[in-house]
Design an enzyme around this catalytic site. Structure first.
Site, mmCIF file in Angstrom:
data_model
loop_
_atom_site.group_PDB
_atom_site.id
_atom_site.type_symbol
_atom_site.label_atom_id
_atom_site.label_comp_id
_atom_site.label_asym_id
_atom_site.label_seq_id
_atom_site.Cartn_x
_atom_site.Cartn_y
_atom_site.Cartn_z
ATOM 1 N N GLY A 142 0.778 -1.230 0.000
ATOM 2 C CA GLY A 142 0.000 0.000 0.000
ATOM 3 C C GLY A 142 0.806 1.273 0.000
ATOM 4 N N ASN A 199 1.604 3.033 -2.623
ATOM 5 C CA ASN A 199 0.896 3.968 -3.523
ATOM 6 C C ASN A 199 -0.383 4.472 -2.882
ATOM 7 O OD1 ASN A 199 2.150 4.245 -6.412
ATOM 8 N ND2 ASN A 199 2.501 2.123 -5.784
ATOM 9 N N LEU A 259 -4.753 -7.123 -6.921
ATOM 10 C CA LEU A 259 -4.402 -8.256 -7.772
ATOM 11 C C LEU A 259 -5.593 -9.005 -8.384
ATOM 12 C CD1 LEU A 259 -1.343 -9.700 -5.834
ATOM 13 C CD2 LEU A 259 -1.393 -8.183 -7.811
ATOM 14 N N ILE A 313 -11.102 -7.009 -12.123
ATOM 15 C CA ILE A 313 -12.330 -6.254 -11.836
ATOM 16 C C ILE A 313 -13.460 -6.834 -12.693
ATOM 17 C CG2 ILE A 313 -13.404 -3.974 -12.005
ATOM 18 C CD1 ILE A 313 -11.329 -4.177 -9.769
ATOM 19 N N ASN A 361 -5.695 2.039 -13.087
ATOM 20 C CA ASN A 361 -4.704 1.141 -12.494
ATOM 21 C C ASN A 361 -3.312 1.664 -12.826
ATOM 22 O OD1 ASN A 361 -3.667 -1.256 -11.269
ATOM 23 N ND2 ASN A 361 -3.352 -2.128 -13.303
ATOM 24 N N HIS A 411 0.610 0.189 -13.559
ATOM 25 C CA HIS A 411 1.382 -1.030 -13.825
ATOM 26 C C HIS A 411 2.866 -0.663 -13.828
ATOM 27 C CE1 HIS A 411 1.920 -5.106 -15.232
ATOM 28 N NE2 HIS A 411 2.840 -4.643 -16.061
ATOM 29 N N ASP A 467 -4.685 -5.395 -17.576
ATOM 30 C CA ASP A 467 -3.692 -4.479 -18.160
ATOM 31 C C ASP A 467 -3.962 -4.100 -19.611
ATOM 32 O OD1 ASP A 467 -2.317 -4.644 -15.732
ATOM 33 O OD2 ASP A 467 -1.129 -6.364 -16.411
ATOM 34 N N GLU A 527 6.166 5.912 -9.610
ATOM 35 C CA GLU A 527 4.758 5.704 -9.220
ATOM 36 C C GLU A 527 4.319 6.757 -8.212
ATOM 37 O OE1 GLU A 527 4.201 0.962 -9.913
ATOM 38 O OE2 GLU A 527 4.641 1.596 -7.882
HETATM 39 C C1 GRF Z 1 2.998 -1.203 -7.751
HETATM 40 O O1 GRF Z 1 4.229 -1.517 -8.286
HETATM 41 C C2 GRF Z 1 1.975 -1.037 -8.839
HETATM 42 O O2 GRF Z 1 2.524 -0.640 -10.047
HETATM 43 C C3 GRF Z 1 1.410 -2.424 -8.991
HETATM 44 O O3 GRF Z 1 1.418 -2.947 -7.684
HETATM 45 C C4 GRF Z 1 2.441 -2.338 -6.916
HETATM 46 C C5 GRF Z 1 1.818 -1.870 -5.644
HETATM 47 O O4 GRF Z 1 2.773 -1.463 -4.712
HETATM 48 N N1 GRF Z 1 0.113 -2.402 -9.611
HETATM 49 P P1 GRF Z 1 2.331 -0.823 -3.345
HETATM 50 O O5 GRF Z 1 1.495 -1.857 -2.589
HETATM 51 O O6 GRF Z 1 1.547 0.408 -3.639
HETATM 52 O O7 GRF Z 1 3.593 -0.523 -2.636
#
Ligand code: GRF
Length: 191
Positions: A18, A20, A89, A92, A106, A108, A149, A178
């Site tokens: 988490g 992000n 993961l 949807i 999303n 990636h 994706d 990110e």
């Molecule tokens: C990120 O690398 C994102 O691109 C992918 O999952 C990862 C999530 O990382 N979809 P975090 O849990 O936000 O650290």
């Protein structure tokens, strides 16, 4: 001045650490037009749970089969405006995509369309990039449809892959991108 009731409502889905989700929560706390109103997680024990609790954001823990039923109902009833997947993961379901057209995004950790699809997440993505000898990698932020994706990309940023990079060091570079871009792109899409 936007009244609290008029703030756009963001729901964040995450299954993992988490980081992000945390950046997004922070970016919008005190923001003048939107807030993270709900964090949804399908993995008990995931790091994202603590981030939601620390920031007093309502948290929903759910099971896969509830996504297209109770969770969809909750999202609609809570009048969620925008759904952000941040390390989520599960696929949807179509019914959720249809209920939120062009309102689900999303991120990636690679330059789609390369290195995407089912099973391509985490370290595996960076291992594949290095094994292919690519000179650059990066992030793709894309709309979500019912295929992994494959939704329309809205933003990409790149970073160099150097000969001494390992999957771990590349992951760090990509994660920086990110955190730098995801909250801002969400903000742009909401405006
Ligand atoms: C990120 O690398 C994102 O691109 C992918 O999952 C990862 C999530 O990382 N979809 P975090 O849990 O936000 O650290």
């Amino acid at each position: 001045m936007v009244q609290p009731a008029q703030l756009k409502k963001i729901a964040v889905f995450a299954s993992g650490t988490g980081t992000n989700a945390l950046e997004i929560i922070r970016h919008f706390s005190g923001h003048d037009s939107a807030r993270v109103r709900l964090v949804l997680c399908n993995r008990p024990g995931a790091g994202v749970i603590q981030h939601a609790l620390n920031h007093d954001i309502p948290l929903t823990l759910f099971k896969r089969r509830e996504l297209a039923t109770t969770i969809l109902d909750d999202l609609v009833r809570s009048q969620i405006d925008f759904i952000v997947l941040a390390g989520f993961l599960l696929k949807i379901p179509e019914s959720v995509v249809e209920a939120f057209p062009d309102k689900i995004i999303n991120i990636h950790p690679a330059l789609l369309p390369k290195y995407g699809g089912k099973g391509m997440y985490g370290q595996r993505v960076h291992e594949a990039v290095i094994a292919a000898g690519d000179k650059e990698s990066g992030i793709t932020i894309h709309l979500v449809n019912e295929f992994y994706d494959e939704g329309e990309p809205v933003f990409q940023a790149t970073c160099p892959v150097t000969p001494d990079d390992t999957p771990k060091s590349l992951a760090r570079k990509v994660q920086q991108l990110e955190h730098q871009h995801y909250p801002k792109i969400i903000e742009q899409l909401l405006s």
